[in-house]
Design an enzyme around this catalytic site. Structure first.
Site, mmCIF file in Angstrom:
data_model
loop_
_atom_site.group_PDB
_atom_site.id
_atom_site.type_symbol
_atom_site.label_atom_id
_atom_site.label_comp_id
_atom_site.label_asym_id
_atom_site.label_seq_id
_atom_site.Cartn_x
_atom_site.Cartn_y
_atom_site.Cartn_z
ATOM 1 C CB THR A 67 -31.037 4.939 -31.630
ATOM 2 O OG1 THR A 67 -30.498 3.666 -31.989
ATOM 3 C CG2 THR A 67 -31.280 5.750 -32.898
ATOM 4 C CB SER A 90 -30.406 14.111 -30.415
ATOM 5 O OG SER A 90 -31.403 14.127 -29.411
ATOM 6 C CB THR A 91 -29.329 12.190 -25.479
ATOM 7 O OG1 THR A 91 -30.402 13.130 -25.500
ATOM 8 C CG2 THR A 91 -28.539 12.377 -24.198
ATOM 9 C CG ASP A 122 -31.296 4.053 -26.084
ATOM 10 O OD1 ASP A 122 -31.059 5.101 -26.707
ATOM 11 O OD2 ASP A 122 -32.049 3.162 -26.520
ATOM 12 C CG ASP A 137 -38.810 9.406 -27.645
ATOM 13 O OD1 ASP A 137 -38.077 10.249 -28.181
ATOM 14 O OD2 ASP A 137 -38.918 8.236 -28.056
ATOM 15 C CE LYS A 167 -35.111 3.185 -25.326
ATOM 16 N NZ LYS A 167 -34.402 4.319 -25.961
ATOM 17 N N GLY A 180 -38.888 7.195 -30.795
ATOM 18 C CA GLY A 180 -39.040 8.334 -31.689
ATOM 19 C C GLY A 180 -38.148 8.253 -32.907
ATOM 20 C CD GLU A 200 -34.090 2.793 -29.177
ATOM 21 O OE1 GLU A 200 -33.487 3.777 -29.619
ATOM 22 O OE2 GLU A 200 -35.280 2.830 -28.790
ATOM 23 C CE LYS A 251 -36.512 14.690 -25.034
ATOM 24 N NZ LYS A 251 -35.431 13.857 -25.564
#
Length: 218
Positions: A28, A30-31, A81, A84, A94, A96, A103, A121
């Site tokens: 999950t 944006s990347t 995946d 953050d 992770k 965020g 996940e 990151k």
């Protein structure tokens, strides 16, 4: 090169890890959204995916990739995946996007965990990014008090309900020198469903996007 362009570049590099995979795990964020969009060109060989969130499931369905139940899919070859934060030991923060529990489940069910991040990151010590902790609602105040005892400053992420129906506490002011120990200690607090330290099951491969290209964390 913008941060979004870096994310797309590192997402492209992750495709090399899934070319021969028929069922994969997808995270999950944006990347990962870039990665899902790029899967459209490979979807002929992909029979399905196990997703860590409703948002990613919807995105997968839009490009025609069936979303499978992990109970039916069993062990996955690869899970892709973001994170953050990630350190040199491939341990991460992770959550965020509030999908940390699913996940962590999908990561545990996968033979290889490929983490894709842009260079912003990467950190020496985890903790600058507030640590998400998923909590059963009735235990929110109790868990917050216990997190204060561990040295953190928990903040309730208001108006956020996870896909599992729980709430998130974001814990600020932690310097995580022993990620494995902290992950265990927070998980032992009654009412905690999961926390965003990924140290007991770190990434196997970390791909890092930078203006000079994509590199692999040794």
């Amino acid at each position: 090169m913008t941060q979004d362009e870096l994310k797309r570049k590192v997402a492209e590099a992750a495709l090399d890890y899934v070319k021969d995979v028929t069922i994969l795990g997808v995270g999950t964020g944006s990347t990962v959204n870039h990665f899902i969009d790029l899967l459209a060109d490979l979807k002929g060989g992909i029979e399905g995916a196990v997703s860590s969130s409703q948002a990613s499931s919807e995105r997968l369905k839009k490009i025609g990739i069936p979303v499978l139940d992990l109970n039916a899919a069993g062990t996955l070859d690869v899970y892709v995946d973001g994170a953050d934060e990630v350190n040199a030991a491939k341990q991460m923060i992770k959550g965020g996007g509030a999908a940390l529990t699913r996940e962590k489940i999908v990561a545990e069910a996968s033979r290889k965990f490929v983490c894709i991040v842009d260079e912003t990151k990467c950190v020496d010590v985890l903790g600058k990014f507030p640590l998400p902790v998923e909590v059963i609602p009735m235990a929110r105040s109790l868990v917050a008090r216990r997190l204060v005892e561990l040295g953190g400053t928990p903040v309730w992420r208001e108006n956020c309900i996870t896909d599992n129906g729980n709430v998130i506490l974001d814990v600020h002011n932690l310097t995580i020198t022993d990620p494995v120990e902290l992950e265990r200690r927070i998980n032992d607090i009654p009412g905690v469903v999961c926390n965003g330290v990924f140290a007991l099951r770190p990434a196997d491969v970390v791909l890092i996007g930078s203006p000079s290209g994509v590199r692999t964390l040794p």
